[in-house]
Every structure is written in structure tokens, then in C-alpha cells.
Design a protein around this motif. Sequence first.
Motif, short mmCIF file in Angstrom:
data_model
loop_
_atom_site.label_atom_id
_atom_site.label_comp_id
_atom_site.label_asym_id
_atom_site.label_seq_id
_atom_site.Cartn_x
_atom_site.Cartn_y
_atom_site.Cartn_z
N TYR A 1 133.52 -48.55 74.58
CA TYR A 1 133.86 -47.17 74.95
C TYR A 1 134.10 -46.34 73.69
O TYR A 1 133.55 -45.25 73.55
CB TYR A 1 135.11 -47.18 75.83
CG TYR A 1 135.61 -45.80 76.21
CD1 TYR A 1 135.15 -45.18 77.36
CD2 TYR A 1 136.54 -45.13 75.42
CE1 TYR A 1 135.59 -43.91 77.72
CE2 TYR A 1 136.99 -43.86 75.77
CZ TYR A 1 136.51 -43.26 76.91
OH TYR A 1 136.95 -42.01 77.26
N GLN A 2 134.90 -46.86 72.78
CA GLN A 2 135.22 -46.12 71.56
C GLN A 2 133.99 -45.92 70.68
O GLN A 2 133.80 -44.85 70.11
CB GLN A 2 136.33 -46.84 70.79
CG GLN A 2 137.66 -46.79 71.51
CD GLN A 2 138.71 -47.70 70.90
OE1 GLN A 2 138.40 -48.71 70.25
NE2 GLN A 2 139.97 -47.36 71.12
N HIS B 1 130.53 -46.56 81.52
CA HIS B 1 131.68 -45.83 80.98
C HIS B 1 131.62 -44.34 81.32
O HIS B 1 132.66 -43.72 81.55
CB HIS B 1 131.76 -46.00 79.46
CG HIS B 1 132.18 -47.37 79.03
ND1 HIS B 1 133.46 -47.84 79.20
CD2 HIS B 1 131.49 -48.37 78.44
CE1 HIS B 1 133.55 -49.07 78.73
NE2 HIS B 1 132.36 -49.42 78.26
#
Length: 195
Positions: free
Chosen positions: A12-13, A49
Motif C-alpha cells: 500500500y505504502q 488497495h
Amino acid sequence: MTGQRSDALRNYQRILAVAEDEIAESGASASLERVARLAGVGSGTVRRHFPTRQALLEAVFRERVQALCARAGELSDDGDSRAALLSWLADLVDYSVSARGFADTLAYEPPTEAASPASCGTALETAAATLLRHAQRDGAVKPDVTSHDLLTAAVGIALATEHHQTPARQAARLLAMFVEGLSPQGRPSTSPGRA
């Protein structure tokens, strides 16, 4: 199970960091496939995501939206309600002009009752509403102006000046023209500026 969650968080990051760079370069139409490739994940992972392009755009700009909302809160205690509203509106236009893709993110959101309360547009309209109510209460802004009107004008100004040779200067000029229309008849208007 914990390993899977930490992998998902890292993905996600990484996706978000790559998307920020890609949107800064290409705007709201940045390729999701390129984001996936540069992040080293499959396009399915990106879609897990961020199920839509709008969800990715919202995530990229969430921190700045929160800062603009906090700024509105700070300004709501200002003694000059008109100056407070115009200062916040100038901040919104400045950021919309300087952050490629931000105005497009807001332009995705026409006002509907089904709009997510967590969306960027909803958060900014809510932040503007308090400042606007104070200015209207003081007779400094026409009573029929809505917070959605303000957001629509800011987005329109940013989109209209995006490819201008001097977008910030042109946006400031258009904002000043818009502000003239906010003024009740007979009331002198002031240019938007910092409170």
C-alpha cells in the motif's frame, strides 16, 4: 497472518508513493498499470488497495485535504469572517493550481447525497461551510452562495489555468474576479489574501 498484513501495508505504502510521483508528473490520468509496474506489484494488487482511480487520487491528496480542513478550522475564529473565507479560498486555489491532479480529483465529485463523507470534496465542502456561514451571518457574502459553489469555482479556476504560461498569476486574477461576485450589492469587495 501478521506477515500478510505487513506485506499488504508495505505494498500500500509503495503504491501510494509511486502514485504520488506519477500523478505529479502526469496528472489525474496517470497510468495505473505504470504505477503497479514501478511499485513492483501486479495491477490486481493496486486494484485491491484502490478499487477505482478516484480512490487512488483521494489517497494521494488526503493529507493535503486534511491540512486545508485544519486551516479552515483555524480561520473560523478570525474576527473578519470575509477575510477568513477569502484567505482559505486562496489557499485552496493555490494548492489546486500547484498540485497537478488535485483539481481533477475534486472535479470527479458532483454533489450527491450518496457522496462519501470521507471523500476529499465532502471534507472540503464541510470545511468551507463553516467559514461561509460566518461570512454570510456578517453580511459579507451573498446568502445564496453555497460551499459547493466555492469548491466548484476553485476547481474551475485551477483547471482553466492549468496549462497557462503563468498559472498561479492567472488563477489569482480569476479568483479576484470571482470574489467580486460573492459580494452583496453595494459592499466593497476586497481581494483574496492572507488573513
